[in-house]
Structure formats: structure tokens, C-alpha cells
Motif scaffolding. Sequence first.
Motif, mmCIF file in Angstrom:
data_model
loop_
_atom_site.group_PDB
_atom_site.id
_atom_site.type_symbol
_atom_site.label_atom_id
_atom_site.label_comp_id
_atom_site.label_asym_id
_atom_site.label_seq_id
_atom_site.Cartn_x
_atom_site.Cartn_y
_atom_site.Cartn_z
ATOM 1 N N ALA A 1 72.002 -34.272 -25.342
ATOM 2 C CA ALA A 1 70.624 -34.471 -25.818
ATOM 3 C C ALA A 1 70.303 -35.968 -25.895
ATOM 4 N N ASP A 2 71.242 -36.770 -26.419
ATOM 5 C CA ASP A 2 71.008 -38.221 -26.519
ATOM 6 C C ASP A 2 70.898 -38.849 -25.127
ATOM 7 N N LYS B 1 57.458 -27.747 -26.992
ATOM 8 C CA LYS B 1 57.788 -28.435 -28.246
ATOM 9 C C LYS B 1 59.028 -27.804 -28.846
ATOM 10 N N THR B 2 59.900 -28.648 -29.395
ATOM 11 C CA THR B 2 61.113 -28.111 -30.021
ATOM 12 C C THR B 2 60.732 -27.431 -31.331
ATOM 13 N N PRO B 3 61.619 -26.586 -31.857
ATOM 14 C CA PRO B 3 61.314 -25.949 -33.150
ATOM 15 C C PRO B 3 61.010 -26.998 -34.224
ATOM 16 N N GLN B 4 61.730 -28.113 -34.187
ATOM 17 C CA GLN B 4 61.478 -29.167 -35.180
ATOM 18 C C GLN B 4 60.073 -29.734 -35.027
ATOM 19 N N LYS C 1 67.112 -22.610 -41.748
ATOM 20 C CA LYS C 1 67.932 -22.773 -42.953
ATOM 21 C C LYS C 1 69.206 -21.938 -42.937
ATOM 22 N N ASP C 2 69.216 -20.889 -42.159
ATOM 23 C CA ASP C 2 70.410 -20.034 -42.191
ATOM 24 C C ASP C 2 70.768 -19.527 -40.791
ATOM 25 N N ARG C 3 71.873 -18.822 -40.738
ATOM 26 C CA ARG C 3 72.409 -18.343 -39.460
ATOM 27 C C ARG C 3 71.413 -17.451 -38.723
ATOM 28 N N ASP C 4 70.842 -16.493 -39.439
ATOM 29 C CA ASP C 4 69.954 -15.554 -38.762
ATOM 30 C C ASP C 4 68.765 -16.280 -38.136
ATOM 31 N N LYS C 5 68.218 -17.216 -38.891
ATOM 32 C CA LYS C 5 67.064 -17.950 -38.363
ATOM 33 C C LYS C 5 67.478 -18.768 -37.130
ATOM 34 N N ALA C 6 68.655 -19.386 -37.233
ATOM 35 C CA ALA C 6 69.140 -20.198 -36.097
ATOM 36 C C ALA C 6 69.285 -19.331 -34.851
ATOM 37 N N LEU C 7 69.836 -18.136 -35.026
ATOM 38 C CA LEU C 7 70.064 -17.263 -33.875
ATOM 39 C C LEU C 7 68.746 -16.736 -33.303
ATOM 40 N N TYR D 1 83.659 -19.964 -39.648
ATOM 41 C CA TYR D 1 82.470 -20.406 -38.923
ATOM 42 C C TYR D 1 81.582 -21.278 -39.803
ATOM 43 N N ASP D 2 81.057 -22.353 -39.208
ATOM 44 C CA ASP D 2 80.237 -23.307 -39.957
ATOM 45 C C ASP D 2 78.780 -23.199 -39.471
ATOM 46 N N ASP D 3 77.923 -22.627 -40.323
ATOM 47 C CA ASP D 3 76.524 -22.440 -39.935
ATOM 48 C C ASP D 3 75.779 -23.760 -39.764
ATOM 49 N N GLU D 4 76.195 -24.767 -40.518
ATOM 50 C CA GLU D 4 75.521 -26.069 -40.385
ATOM 51 C C GLU D 4 75.703 -26.631 -38.970
ATOM 52 N N LYS D 5 76.916 -26.446 -38.461
ATOM 53 C CA LYS D 5 77.196 -26.924 -37.090
ATOM 54 C C LYS D 5 76.355 -26.128 -36.081
ATOM 55 N N LEU D 6 76.209 -24.840 -36.340
ATOM 56 C CA LEU D 6 75.372 -24.007 -35.465
ATOM 57 C C LEU D 6 73.933 -24.526 -35.474
ATOM 58 N N ILE D 7 73.418 -24.800 -36.653
ATOM 59 C CA ILE D 7 72.013 -25.234 -36.764
ATOM 60 C C ILE D 7 71.810 -26.567 -36.028
ATOM 61 N N ARG D 8 72.763 -27.471 -36.194
ATOM 62 C CA ARG D 8 72.664 -28.757 -35.482
ATOM 63 C C ARG D 8 72.674 -28.530 -33.962
ATOM 64 N N ALA D 9 73.569 -27.636 -33.540
ATOM 65 C CA ALA D 9 73.691 -27.367 -32.094
ATOM 66 C C ALA D 9 72.415 -26.729 -31.541
ATOM 67 N N VAL D 10 71.792 -25.857 -32.330
ATOM 68 C CA VAL D 10 70.541 -25.228 -31.868
ATOM 69 C C VAL D 10 69.469 -26.306 -31.697
ATOM 70 N N HIS D 11 69.409 -27.230 -32.644
ATOM 71 C CA HIS D 11 68.428 -28.317 -32.523
ATOM 72 C C HIS D 11 68.696 -29.150 -31.269
ATOM 73 N N ASP D 12 69.968 -29.481 -31.047
ATOM 74 C CA ASP D 12 70.294 -30.297 -29.870
ATOM 75 C C ASP D 12 70.028 -29.533 -28.570
ATOM 76 N N HIS D 13 70.311 -28.252 -28.603
ATOM 77 C CA HIS D 13 70.040 -27.392 -27.450
ATOM 78 C C HIS D 13 68.546 -27.487 -27.074
ATOM 79 N N CYS D 14 67.701 -27.283 -28.055
ATOM 80 C CA CYS D 14 66.256 -27.296 -27.783
ATOM 81 C C CYS D 14 65.802 -28.702 -27.390
#
Lengths: 374, 438
Positions: free
Chosen positions: B240-241, B317-320, B327-333, B185-198
Motif C-alpha cells: 500500500a505504501d 473510495k476506501t472504507p476509511q 471495530k470488530d472481526r465481523d465488520k472487517a470481514l 488470531y489477532d483481529d486488530e491485525k486483520l482490521i489493519r490488513a483490510v484497510h491496507d488491502h482497500c
Amino acid sequence: MMEKFKEWYEKRHEYAQEWKNRTGGKVVGYFCTYVPEEILYAAGMLPVRILGSHEPQDVTEPHIFGMYCPFCRDCLAQGLKGRYDYLDGIMIAQSCLHIRQTFTSWKLHIPIDFSYYLPMPNNVQSKRALPYLTGELRVLKEALEKWTGKAISDEDLNRGIEIMNKSRRLTRELYELRKQPNPALTGLEAMYAVVASQMVDKKDYNETLQGILEKLPQRPEEKDSKIRLMILGSEDDDTEFLQMVESLGAIFVVDDHCTGSRYFWNEVTPNQNPLEAIASRYVERVPCPSKDWPQRTRMEHIKKLAQDWEVQGAIVIQQKFCDPHELDIPATIESLKQIGIPAQFLEFDVTVPIGQFKTRVEAFLEMLREEDLY
Amino acid sequence: MGAKYKTEPLKCWDKAKEIRLNYYKNFAAAHEKGGLRWAGGAWSFDAIPAGLGNDVYPLTGEPYAAAVAFNKDFALKCHEAVEKAGYARDLCSYMRNYWGSILLNKYVFGGEFPKPDFIWQDHICCSHAKWYQVARDLEGKDIPMYCIDVSVGPYEELTDNKLDYVVGQMHDGIEWLEAVTGRKYDDEKLIRAVHDHCRSESIWAEVCALNKAVPAPLDEKTMYSLYVHGTLNKSSQIVADFYEELLDEVRDRVKRGIAAVANERCRVMSDTQPPWAFLNVFRYLEKYGCVSVGSLYTFGLIGMWDIKEDGSWGPRKTPQEEGIEIKDRDKALRVLASWELNKPEWQHFYSPQLKSEMMIRIAKEWKLDGVLLHYNRGCEGLSLGIAENRLALKEAGFPVMSFEGNMGDEREFDEAQTMTRIDAFMESLDFEKDIVGA
């Protein structure tokens, strides 16, 4: 001998009002058997399950769309007609969406002092369910304490557990008697016992049942053996239907209903943390289909009941529009078929067409008798 | 009567269609490229399987089933196959369209029905987890299934205990995904996906908010073809785009006064999923100069909202944008769970009042003349409490027309009766039909 249960069931409102006058305690109506009655007993309250009256009604149409199950609408009708005016509070534990509407509409339109929605987890197969529910039971306990102004101690909780466990043990004993070749009680009597237990003070119920359990073995045995049936499916307190079937040379020896065995099957195993012990019981109990996923654990339980009680045929019933049970019915019928038990499916409404159902049940019983012959 | 406003087709329309079609094709062809397929609901946390790689393709059941419903002949075959297999015809019609496709082994987009490699679902109503439990029975029990229970109550009552329950299941789900796919599992991909989701959900809300304008730049029938991307794969960058592009175009339409319905003089909203095989209902409304500007369903199933400083509803407003660093999996979830549990369409599961309040807000802020409530026999989840919503809307002073139907089973929709009801409703609101050429 078993008339007391019938009387309590039929005079549920008189009982509760009398209890309230006698004890000065609070009466809480609940909508689903996932409500942890242990905690209500610990708080000195009387939990009563809100059930319908099986009468046609025209008061719920403005509140609940007609595609939801007749049971949830029948329950709301009781509230709208003022039949539960003596309630001090209402409570639901998260189960199906249908009965949830009864709770929300009740809250909106019927004045009540206390209402509580317990977010009982649906994913009971997850290891996360137990700590979550334990936490939510703590919140419930605090809400009850705030409402009554009285603390609920561990001792109170253990007392609540013991009251409920005793009732479960005794009702299991009653069900054990139904394993006999010619059971000492009918399915209808067993149904009256369980539904009455959901409506009266468990202390009264336990005392009465204890006395009955001592006398039942002496009850004269029926000479003719009857076709042994199981009944299972959605909420069911349709006594008229059971009476009709049992008048046709059949006897219900076991069930899987939330108004039957599913209600009392599992006990709380006491431990140092009573709330966790209670939570554990509700997470691990025989599940309602709405919580039986991703694995269908209930099927093995049903098969075991059918085998242990030597069932010859099963009546699978479903409240019209009851999604959770509808989603399990093909799997249930298939599971029973795997162990050689034929099933008859019937769709129930608030009132059932007794004449039509009689014809269908007679045909089913005839088929079972033929199987006996060959 | 002549046109009151200018109108023109959406420039991004073809792109919207292309993205949707590619989505269904990619799912079917995933194995050809060594990729994976997963099936689950449109409400699933699709950002989580995104951490398995860029070649993992979802098939969300609800929009797929809506596409089946649009094809009346195929939908009927699906229903008959499901009923023959012993399932009740009053069950969720999306579910029955989906199961029917399995039983008939036909993909509505062509070819055989593509079996998923795993099921990734969440449980929001009585049917969601059971939908795929049965799908697994029908497809073969070897398909691994994971389902997250999100039923923790309304957002306003969210506590750490409730959030921990959902996030805990997500953590377990990631371990499960690794186990069943054999992938790391790639957490970076998860974090990107969470951003795009929001990003997708915030922008969609902004698009819907632009429909407060008079004339409305979009009509609901068109919006169905646009919100759908959020139900397919909201966490993808493509969606998202695309929503960013759509937002620019809708802003431009508002600026130039471009209307969705040229003769707009009456504004309504609907509720719940429409009867997909009868979207002509919306065209019929236009004969009265009536535009359906959306609904809590089209706004709140994908859109994420917030109360702005002036008290009105606007995009969350998005998290960003909020300056929240993941920064990590737990925060992303945690961010993902907390964000999703705030979804407007989740709140009403717990109280019709919460939904009524949101509907009344829409009726006021989007300047509506009335409300059409679809008493949808096909969805027990979104029809929940609809009768109480009707009472609340009427009490708030909004005229309501209710009609029964089914989003996915045309046998339960009476087209002629619905049109007659619309006639009566429009007349009661004092709107007359435009006479062409008059």
C-alpha cells in the motif's frame, strides 16, 4: 422393450412441442443437472436438458472461443440453429465456466422470455452452503411465480419432490438390474433411459419405466458372459461409442456421468421446509468434480460403484478441454487402480473417431480377458 | 520520426523489483525465522491470514507461475513433468507451472520448492480450488487446505444471503486457521490488513486512471511489473505504501508531460494475461508509436473502481474515506467481502456483457484507437466470454485485433504470426512504422 427411451431421446424436440401443445405449459431448457427440477415441476413446467447433437457445426466460433469444451459449443449450436425455438425459458445452475458461456451467449443472441442463473454454491462441503442455497431457491421460486403469475405452494413443491424422487427410485431399480451376472439391459439402453428422463415429463417417464421394470426380468438372458465395464467422466451421451464398445463382447454395467447415475443417485428427503429439503439434496448429491473440493468425496463413490457392480475395467472419458474432469482424471485412475480395476482413458469430442477408439478398446478388452485367464 | 514527447525511466523501478524479490525470498526463508508459509491464489483474501501475525508469508500461485513462464526453459520442464504425471496440457498453464515446480522440486527464485504450511485459497473459476487440491496430492496430503467460494454472482445482484455465505466461510476460515496453526488470531491485525488491502486497490486504480492522459505516463508492459505487487500481497502495508509512492511519481509524470512511449500516436488496450515469455510484443507496438495503456486485466484485477460524479471511472473510495468504521472481526470481514466482490475482473465471470461494458468504457475514456484481444488458451477464467467481447467492441466502433496464445505455455504462441497480425492491424489503422534515423 426399451425403444421408447431411444425414441424420446432422438425426437426430443417433437416430444417437447407436443407436450406444450397438449398441456399449454411452459418448457424450460436447462444446462446443468444442478438445476432443481423439483421447483420447475412444482410450477407446472417441463424442464428439458439441453444437449448437443454430435454434428460438426460452424455457428459458435464467433461466440465461444475454441478452447472451451465441445459440449458447451454443441449445445449453443442447437440454440443458434433454432432447434429449441419452442423454449419459453432457459436456466442454469452454477457449475463449470464452459457451460456458463452457453447460457450467457444463448441469452444474448436467442430471444427468450425468461432466463435464470441460479448461483448454486461450489463449496458444497461448507456448512454455509445449505442455508445459502435454501435462500437462493426461495429467490428462484419467487422469480418463477412472478413469471407465471401463479403462486407455488408447499404442496406444489412436495409434488415436485415426489415426481423427481419417484423417477430417481425407479432409475435406481433399473441400475440394480445391471448388477446381475448377465444384465437384462445394455449400457446403451441405460444411457437412453437416463438421458430421455432429462428430456421428457417425468410422469411419462415414470409410467413407462415402471412397465419396463415389470417386464425386464422376463427378458431372455444372453448366454455369453461379457466383460463388465464402467464408464465415467464428463458429460456423455455418445450413444455411438457405447454401441461400438458393447458390440465387442463387453457391457457397461454402471457409470458416473451427469447423463447417468450422478443425475438421479440421491433423493430429496422431505421435511417441513421443502425448499431446504431440495437444497439439501443438491448440496449432498454425488458432486460434479467442479464442486468436489477440498476433499475428493467422489472417489469413494466411484470405487463403491465399481465394486458393487463387479466391474472388471473402466473407460474414463473426458470431453476435450473439460477442466473439472481433467483435474480429477489422474486421481480417478489411481483410485480405480487401488481396487485393481484397470482404466482406459479416452478424450471425446463432438464426434469421436470410432475406428481409432475401436482399436484402443479392443486392445483394452484383450488385456482384461488375459487378466481373466491368468 | 523524432520523439514527440519526453520520456524517462520510473524512479521507483528498483524499489518495485526489490519488494517483489524480498517477497519470494521471505516465503522461502520463513521457517528460518520461526514464521509460517501459506500458499494460495492471487485472488485469495490475504488480509485474513495476516491476523495470525507479522511472520506469516504468502506465495500466490498466479504471479509465481507467471515468473516461471518468463523463464521459458524452466516452464517447458514444468509442463513436461506435469504431462508425464498424467495431467492434460490444456489445463491452466499457471497451474501447470506451479505443479511442475513441485514435481521438479525447484523454486524459480532458487533452491528447492518451499512447501507451504497451509493452503489458503478461494474459488473463482473451475480450476482454483482444484489447483491446490492437486498441489496437495503432489506435495503430500498432510498440508491443510481451506478454500472460500466467492461465486455468488455479479456485484449488482449482491444480496445479504450471498454476502452471508462468503462472510460465513471467512469466519469458519479464521477458526480453521487457529486450529491448523495453533496460533491465536489477532483481529486488530486483520482490521489493519483490510484497510491496507482497500488502500492498495484504490490507489492502484488511481494510478491507472492517470493513464487517461495523453501522452500516457505508463505503458502496459511496465504496468505488469507494478500491478504485480497487488497480486502478491495487497493487504500488506509495504505494498500500500509503495503504491502511494508510485501514485506521486505518476502524477508528477502527467504534470510534466512525461510519456511512457516517446512517439505515442496510437493508443490501444489488451485483454487477459499476456504471453509472459513474449512481452516484446509491446515493444514491437512501439515501433508504430503505439502504446498499450492497460487493459481491464491490469486495471481491474487489483484496481477497485467507481463511477464518479461526472460519470467517468475513477478509484473507489476506501472504507476509511467513506467514514466506515471497522471495530470488530465481523465488520472487517463484511467490508472485505463486499469490497472484493465489486472487483471488475470478477463481474465478467457472470456475463460477457458486463465485461464488454467496462471495456467499452475504457476504450472511450482512455481514448483508444483499437483493442488487442489475447485469446488466452492458458486461462479459462479470463478468456471467458472473450469472443462476445470482440463482437461488442466491434459493434461499439472499436477496431479489434485478436490473437491466440497462452500466458504460461510458449508452445501455444506463434510469435512471428502475432507480429504479422500487428503489422496488418496497424496498417489498417493507418499507422506506419517509425524508420530509425529517417
